[in-house]
Every structure is written in structure tokens, then in C-alpha cells.
Design an enzyme around this catalytic site. Structure first.
Site, PDB file in Angstrom:
ATOM      1  CG  ASP A   1      -1.939   0.818   1.559  1.00  0.00           C
ATOM      2  OD1 ASP A   1      -2.601   0.910   0.581  1.00  0.00           O
ATOM      3  OD2 ASP A   1      -1.898   2.249   1.585  1.00  0.00           O
TER       4      ASP A   1
ATOM      5  CD  GLU B   1      -2.121   2.150  -3.831  1.00  0.00           C
ATOM      6  OE1 GLU B   1      -3.575   2.234  -3.606  1.00  0.00           O
ATOM      7  OE2 GLU B   1      -1.840   2.219  -2.198  1.00  0.00           O
TER       8      GLU B   1
END
Length: 595
Positions: free
Chosen positions: A315, A350
């Protein structure tokens, strides 16, 4: 892993890093909750304590003594029970309480206790099941099975439920080659949620980076290991979505739970001493700090060695390469590549955060995969009717403008139409605007621009013409996804029309709005996805042939004007003879047909 609690010879040893502390205690708790404190001895920047014999199963935490000077980055408060940053198991979930952020308030009754681990079996080393070009299925572990009619109630909402025969049958039917589990390590609610009667349903607010959340995985690492093994036996890999960009200790008004009370230098600070917030969550882990990199590698290695996972999705991954600016050659990449347990794992970025120069799509190492939001946006725009066919073709062909031509490496793009944040696929064609009022932020949260459209009516509709347009749009979008070069990702429930009623930021909806409704699923759409997946599996989707032909629907060669015009009705791709993948036809009127 040297830090944490572990059995050494015939003793139990605790080791924790706290270089600025003036004193440290390991606090043991008996079954009644009574606390016994043991003073630790300093060894350089670490503190250690040893007890004879095995104390596997004992519950413990730390207390640290030192200066309380938050403006100087010192948060020592011996009234705070602190979770071991290297804890492998906790005895309960985190629950937010204002006392956690109040100086002098004792938190022993509030904070989970770490559990001294016994010997952990090591999973035999095997290559990942998942390979680039496959189908990743993004799963919210709790929301995925809470309403599943065939999963026993006691099993619903847990990691173990993913190994239930009904779930395995669904994953196999769809041709899933890896499940990507949204965060499963222990997290805490953001402080604004409890007063609203809400709780964090996604887990992107971790405190303990190695300890599985006791609510999601009550059986601990053994439960994860058994589930991973069962999935692997069915040809399905497991990827963990992990958060190493920030922690749930938040900003200066946040709680003192672990690193903040032991080694606050783990967080990045500006020259004036203030916390850097490249994450939007109040703090940012400092990957220029070798101890942060070590903690990260230790956590990843733990999940590979003791659970056998295939890989990881990171993330806000640019944070891993900040020091403070993004560096494509950052030390963490070399650390991971050199680790014998991690070098062959699937790594997915990401590739954006909210810090300076935070958008880094295409700049991660050559063997990493990256979420491609250009694919999502260009495909949505095209089927909404205002996107150019040229942009769509570029995305279908592997986004060479972003990643280069896939010659020495498989295409690194992870193509997706929807993810956990944003509209579901069904909502993308049912809502033009977000409807996030249930989140308690006056509909200000979540993305304002979603490249979505409502097909004539905002929200639920019984109009057969509107419903027909929505059904056709979903099929066109899904056909484009399954025809695309690269790895593809499908968010759980999008294969059968799951809705969140227009909420595009349902992180705080741990309730039926955020759970998957298995009773109302569109089984015809689900069958269509299974057919698309089966067709895709017959082809090599990792590279796009460079010597085929793009033709207009009338058979004429495409030219620049047709590529760039939103009015171009469609295109046909004819691969060269003997190509490892088939062709396809895209028509604004009829959707996508795979050859």
C-alpha cells in the site's frame, strides 16, 4: 529475526530496540491480568531480558521510561503499555480509547498483550503458484464471507473461511490464480470513527506488522498457513496486502501504542521536528532508517517462512523508496532482492502516495508488478463514451507508454476496473456521483471524479432499458479487462454485480453495506466472467504481439484520426499467425468479443 520474544536454548529471551529510553521493563501478565514487571538491561541501542525455561504462551508488553517531549520526538511514558513491534501474536484486537493518547493514563487494561511464541514450523520452500498474467482476486477477508449462506456462522469473517469448499468452488469456477487478502495484521480504528459508531473494515491502519488480527485470524499463523496450503492445493496462490507506509499511531494527537513509545525515530520527521505525512494518515515510516527496513523484511520473511505466501502488495509503495524523496534505486529494493526467502516472491506496488512527487507508476524494479490506474480510467472513459480508442488500445496492449515493451520481462501492469477503494464495478455504471453520507463526513470523503456514469438514473432503477444498459456496460468493461495484456485484478463481488449503493469509500462500513451479499448476485454475469476467464487462460497474456494488425470494424487499417476520435465505433485486433494469444473485437455497440 533477533528482536521480539523467542526461545533460546533453555531460556526465553526478550529483545527490543529503544535507543533513547532511560529504562525499560518487560511486563508479564498472568491469567487474572496481574502484571509483573522485569527490568531489562541495555545492550547498545537494544534492551534485553531473559528468564530460565520456556515461557511460550506467556502474555507480555513493554513499558519505557524517558523524556516526554513530543516536539523533540520523545514520547516516553511509563504509564503506557507498549506492544512489541516484533510481536507474532496478540491476545485481543485493538480498541481505540482516548486514554491511549493521554499522557499519564495507564493503558494496561486497553492494549493487547503479545504472546510469547513457541517453536514455529517452517513451510517447505516452494516457488509461488501465481505467475504474471494471471487473475488476482482482491478479497476483504471479513466482508467476503460474513453473509455467505454455505459457510458455517462460526467460520464467517475469518481467514479459515477462505478454505471452505464453497469458497474454493467459487474461486476455481472463476479461474482465480491468486487471492490478494486486504490487510490481515492487527490494526486500530482511526480516532474519529468510534464517536460516529463506525469501525475500520479494511485494516489499512496497522499497529503490529507481524501479528495477525485476532478477529480475522483467531488461529494465528497456523490458521493462515493451513489456508494458504489448501488454496495452493487448488492451484491458487496467496498474496498479502500489507501496510508499511504508516502506523495507527497517527499524528501528534494519536495514541502511544508501540513504536512511538519505544523508537519514534522509525517515523520520518521534517527538519523542524514535525511528522512528515506523505500518507495522509498522520505519520510516515522512514525507509531511510535501516531499522525500519529490517523490521519490514523480518515481517515479510515471517509470512513466507511460516505461512508460505506467494507474495505481497504494498500500500502506498513509494514510501518504501523515500529517504525522503523517491529513489528508484532505494535500499529496500536491494534488501528484498538479496533475501533468499523473498527474492522470488511476487511483489506488487500501489505506485502512488500523497507526498511530493508521489506518483511513480512505471518506476519500480523490473520484476515488480504495479497497479495501473491509467488502465482503470482509460477503460472507464472509453465505455462511458468520452474516451479515445487509441488510449484503450494502448492499455489493452500492456501500457508500453508506462512500462516499455515487455521483452525481457513479462508485462508489469496490473490491470483493474475497480478496487476496494472507489466504486464497485456495478456502481461505476449506476452512479455518476459518490454517496458516502453513511461515513459521517458530509459526503466529502472518497474520490470526487470516478469516470463513472449512471446509464440514465442515479442509483437503483427498475427501468428495463436502464438495467439493460448497465448489464451491457459491465460486460463490456469485463471483456476489456480479460482481453488485456498483463496481470488482471478483479475485486471480490464484481463478477456478480455487487453494490455499495454508491459509497466509494466504504472503509468504515463493517456492516452489510460493506459485506458481499451472496443472495442477490447476478449469476448470469458470474457465468459470463467464468467464460471470459477460461478463454483468457488459453492464451499467454504476458506479452502483446508486436506484428499483428489493428483494423477498423469495416476491415480498413486504423489511422491516427480513427484512433483519436471518440466517435470511432470499434476495432478488431488480428494477431499474427501462430501467436500465443487470440484476437478480439471491440464495438461500442456490442461490447467485447474474444477470438
Amino acid at each position: 529475526m533477533d528482536h521480539g520474544a523467542r526461545l533460546v536454548d533453555e531460556s526465553t529471551l526478550w529483545r527490543v530496540r529503544a535507543p533513547e529510553a532511560q529504562g525499560l521493563w518487560v511486563c508479564l501478565f498472568d491469567d487474572s491480568g496481574a502484571e509483573t514487571r522485569h527490568a531489562m538491561a541495555r545492550e547498545g541501542e537494544d534492551w534485553v531480558f531473559s528468564l530460565p525455561g520456556s515461557h511460550a504462551g506467556a502474555r507480555y508488553g513493554y513499558r519505557a521510561q524517558g523524556r516526554w517531549a513530543p516536539d523533540e520526538g520523545l514520547w516516553f511514558d511509563s504509564s503506557k503499555l507498549l506492544v512489541d513491534p516484533c510481536a507474532l501474536e496478540l491476545d485481543r484486537r485493538f480498541v481505540y480509547d482516548p486514554a491511549l493518547a493521554t499522557f499519564g493514563a495507564d493503558t494496561a487494561a486497553l492494549v493487547p498483550r503479545a504472546i510469547v511464541p513457541g517453536p514455529l514450523p517452517e513451510v517447505p520452500r516452494q516457488p509461488p503458484v501465481f505467475a504474471p498474467g494471471g487473475l488476482i482476486y482482491e478479497v476483504n477477508v471479513r466482508g467476503f464471507t460474513m453473509l455467505h449462506p454455505h459457510v458455517p456462522p462460526a467460520l464467517r469473517g475469518t481467514v479459515a473461511a477462505l478454505a471452505h469448499p464453497a469458497i474454493l468452488a467459487h474461486l476455481t469456477k472463476l479461474g482465480v490464480t491468486a487471492v490478494e487478502l486486504m490487510p490481515v495484521v492487527a490494526w486500530i480504528d482511526e480516532r474519529h470513527l468510534p464517536p460516529l459508531g463506525l469501525s475500520n473494515a479494511w485494516g489499512y491502519n496497522p499497529v503490529a506488522f507481524m501479528a495477525l488480527d485476532p478477529g480475522l485470524c483467531p488461529g494465528g499463523i497456523a490458521e493462515l498457513r493451513e489456508t494458504v496450503a489448501t488454496l495452493r492445493a487448488h492451484g491458487i496462490g496467496t498474496i498479502l496486502d500489507l501496510v508499511f507506509n504508516h502506523s495507527g499511531e497517527s499524528d501528534v494527537q494519536g495514541p502511544v501504542l508501540s513504536l512511538r513509545g519505544l523508537d519514534n525515530a522509525a517515523y520520518a520527521h521534517a527538519p523542524d521536528g514535525s511528522l512528515i505525512n506523505d500518507t495522509g494518515c498522520g505519520n510516515t515510516l522512514d525507509f531511510a532508517n535501516p531499522h525500519v527496513r529490517r523490521l519490514t523484511c523480518d515481517a515479510l520473511r515471517h509470512f513466507v517462512r511460516h505461512a508460505g505466501v506467494d507474495g505481497f502488495r504494498f500500500d502506498l509503495a513509494p514510501v518504501l523508496a523515500r529517504g525522503p524523496g523517491f529513489d528508484a534505486d532505494a535500499p529496500i529494493f536491494a534488501d528484498l532482492a538479496a533475501d533468499p526467502w523473498l527474492a522470488d516472491r511476487v511483489m506488487i506496488a500501489e505506485p502512488w502516495d500523497i507526498g511530493p512527487d508521489g506518483y511513480q507508476l512505471g518506476r519500480f524494479p523490473p520484476h515488480w508488478l504495479e497497479w495501473n490506474d491509467h488502465f482503470r480510467d482509460d477503460v472507464r472513459r472509453y465505455w462511458r463514451g468520452d474516451g479515445a480508442l487509441g488510449a484503450l488500445a494502448t492499455r489493452l496492449a500492456g501500457s508500453a507508454d508506462l512500462f516499455g515493451v515487455a521483452d525481457t520481462h513479462p508485462c508489469r501492469s496490473v490491470n483493474f476496473l475497480a478496487a476496494h477503494d472507489g466504486f464497485t464495478l456495478a456502481d461505476c455504471v449506476s452512479y455518476t456521483h459518490r454517496h458516502n453520507h453513511a461515513n459521517g463526513e458530509d459526503n466529502r470523503d472518497g474520490h470526487g471524479e470516478n469516470h463513472s456514469w449512471n446509464c440514465g438514473v442515479e442509483g437503483p432503477s427498475g427501468d428495463p432499458h436502464v438495467l439493460a444498459r448497465r448489464h451491457a456496460a459491465q460486460r463490456a468493461l469485463l471483456g476489456t479487462l480479460f482481453a488485456s495484456t498483463g496481470t488482471i485484478m478483479l475485486t471480490a463481488g464484481d463478477e456478480f454485480g455487487r453494490t455499495q449503493l454508491g459509497n466509494n469509500n466504504a472503509y468504515a462500513q463493517d456492516n452489510p453495506l460493506g459485506w458481499i451479499d451472496w443472495h442477490t448476485r447476478d449469476t448470469a454475469l458470474e457465468a459470463h466472467v467464468a467464460r471470459l476467464s477460461a478463454r483468457r487462460a488459453q492464451n499467454d497474456m504476458t506479452r502483446f504481439p508486436q506484428d499483428g494488425a489493428w483494423l477498423a470494424l469495416d476491415g480498413a487499417p486504423m489511422d491516427a484520426a480513427r484512433w483519436e476520435s471518440p466517435q470511432t465505433p470499434g476495432v478488431v485486433w488480428n494477431p499474427p499467425e501462430g501467436a500465443a494469444r487470440g484476437g478480439f473485437r471491440i464495438s461500442r455497440a456490442d461490447g467485447v468479443a474474444l477470438g
